[in-house]
Enzyme design. Structure first.
Site, short mmCIF file in Angstrom:
data_model
loop_
_atom_site.label_atom_id
_atom_site.label_comp_id
_atom_site.label_asym_id
_atom_site.label_seq_id
_atom_site.Cartn_x
_atom_site.Cartn_y
_atom_site.Cartn_z
N ASP A 235 -2.23 -7.84 -4.22
CA ASP A 235 -1.00 -8.64 -4.25
C ASP A 235 -0.34 -8.70 -2.87
O ASP A 235 -0.57 -7.84 -2.02
CB ASP A 235 0.02 -8.00 -5.21
N ASP A 236 0.51 -9.69 -2.75
CA ASP A 236 1.50 -9.80 -1.66
C ASP A 236 0.95 -10.28 -0.32
O ASP A 236 1.71 -10.54 0.59
CB ASP A 236 2.25 -8.48 -1.41
N HIS B 204 -2.30 -3.58 -2.87
CA HIS B 204 -1.56 -4.51 -2.01
C HIS B 204 -2.25 -4.57 -0.65
O HIS B 204 -2.37 -3.54 0.01
CB HIS B 204 -0.11 -4.04 -1.85
ZN ZN Z 1 4.18 -8.25 -5.41
#
Ligand code: ZN
Length: 472
Positions: free
Chosen positions: A271-272, A432
């Site tokens: 993610d991200d 992440h």
């Molecule tokens: Zn996030």
């Protein structure tokens, strides 16, 4: 009779002369007006050369006397931008005005600079090597990417043209010779894990040479895999081009005794990102030929990271949508949420050409932080339904790596993940790729997974649901 007529005609002519021509001549000579002595309608100046107002010489008066007049002007010239500019001059004498317009053309007439570092030059029938050539233009800046090269009469001709069509050319004497090694690309991973007695399938390589083109069929493959015996085997691929330039690459095949292939699945999800660590991550995934899923945002996007989204897509990974802004105020209402979602969907489409319908909610569908923003409207209960009605599929996770704040220690992430994936058949791991210590854990997780019979899968529209319980 005739004589009388002639006299009459002369009289009329005299009359015209005195009444019309002479007064008109006087008026023309003495009538005051603005007189232009020197004024340029068009002025051409090179880009960034200082421009000085040139209002010419204009006076007010008659044929015998002319007085200087005041002048004002309006309009501006931006010498840092090519273009046509207009300046209006107003010449004034007492209450009288006179106006003239001037066009100033700011042009770039300086050819770009072309610089070639090398001193020896070679070429072959299909290509010219990548010489270190740089091009810089006073107006366009770095235009190295516009450099063109060709071979003509035993010379390499480098040329570059700026946006104003100024062209610079350099010619270098060159020798026809193949000086570059061919390149080899493995089809499939660098490391392959097999069960005892499982068949090894040789997927081969792609070999390309700058002069000879695709020479994959000439690759020599050495080494054997005996899947009846445990151990590590090496396959070596060697390619020579017509001139004898050689390149080789190896692949490791690990044959393990206990049965390693079962129906256990790992979904690596990140993610991200993208971020400055995403490139390293993609390199690791490529090394093991493992596909993953990236839930991207726009929060750290800069041009080089956008290219990583494209690279991830081209290398077969799934690009999912996380959030454009990744701020929790997107949870105010459905409109604010979808505005943000469609923005990141559009962005991904612009980069990859692909419309992604695979999403992950910031904070997951179980988040309670949305309560701080949604004015008691139970936004997550609404969104989990409406995203699916609009054709999206959302995915949460069932294994946290701990990289969201619990730890910054790579080995702690690895051991935690290994412990957790052992507890279930299908694991969806949340990581992440904006955290370097998390990216560094990926190689160990993959090695462990492959050695122990896990399949690595990317999320697709057919992937079963991984949904949290909704709490808001
Ligand atoms: Zn996030």
């Amino acid at each position: 009779m005739r004589r009388l007529k002639k006299e009459k005609l002369l009289l009329i002519l005299m009359l015209i002369l005195f009444v019309v021509v002479i007064p008109l001549t006087f008026i023309a000579l003495f009538w005051p007006k603005f007189k232009v002595k020197s004024f340029k309608d068009v002025i051409i100046i090179p880009y960034q050369q200082k421009f000085q107002i040139e209002h010419g010489t204009i006076c007010y008066g008659n044929a015998f006397h002319c007085e200087d007049v005041e002048v004002e002007h309006t309009g501006n010239v931006d010498i840092t931008q090519k273009g046509e500019y207009k300046i209006t001059y107003i010449y004034k004498y007492k209450t009288k005005n006179y106006q003239k317009e001037q066009t100033i053309k700011v042009i770039d007439n300086t050819p770009p600079k072309l610089e070639v570092k090398e001193t020896e030059f070679y070429y072959c029938k299909n290509s010219i090597p990548d010489y270190e050539v740089k091009a810089w233009d006073n107006y366009d800046g770095d235009i190295t990417k516009n450099i063109e090269k060709k071979v003509e009469n035993g010379k390499i001709i480098f040329s570059v043209t700026d946006s104003s069509n100024n062209k610079t050319t350099i010619e270098k004497e060159a020798i026809e010779k193949d000086i570059e090694n061919p390149t080899i690309k493995l089809i499939g991973g660098e490391k392959i894990f097999l069960n005892l007695h499982e068949e090894y399938e040789e997927k081969g390589v792609t070999a390309l040479d700058n002069c000879d083109g695709d020479i994959s069929d000439k690759v020599k493959i050495e080494g054997n895999v005996d899947t009846k015996k445990e151990g590590e085997y090496t396959i070596k691929y060697t390619i020579q081009d017509e001139k004898g330039n050689e390149t080789s690459k190896t692949r490791t095949i690990i044959v393990a005794g206990k049965k390693i292939k079962e129906e256990k699945n790992i979904y690596l999800t990140f993610d991200d990102g993208p971020s400055k660590y995403t490139k390293e991550l993609l390199d690791i995934l490529k090394k093991y030929d493992v596909k993953a899923t990236f839930f991207v945002t726009n929060q750290t996007i800069a041009k080089p990271y956008e290219d990583l989204i494209l690279r991830a897509y081209k290398e077969g990974h799934t690009i999912g949508l996380h959030s454009y802004t990744h701020t929790y105020d997107i949870y105010q209402n459905e409109e604010t949420y979808f505005n943000d979602l469609y923005k990141i969907q559009e962005k991904v489409k612009n980069i990859t050409g692909y419309t992604s319908n695979i999403i992950r909610f910031p904070g997951g569908s179980s988040n309670t932080i949305s309560r701080n923003y949604d004015n008691n409207s139970h936004i997550m209960s609404k969104l989990t339904k409406s995203v699916e009605e609009k054709g999206f599929r959302y995915f949460d996770w069932n294994v946290i790596s701990g990289d969201a704040g619990e730890t910054t220690d790579t080995m702690e992430i690895v051991s935690h993940v290994i412990l957790e994936i052992g507890k279930r058949k299908d694991s969806m791991i949340l990581q992440h790729d904006i955290k370097d210590y998390s990216v560094k854990a990926v190689e160990n997780i993959i090695e462990y997974g492959l050695r122990n019979g896990y399949n690595f899968l990317k999320i697709t529209e057919e992937t079963p649901n991984f949904h949290h319980r909704v709490n808001n």
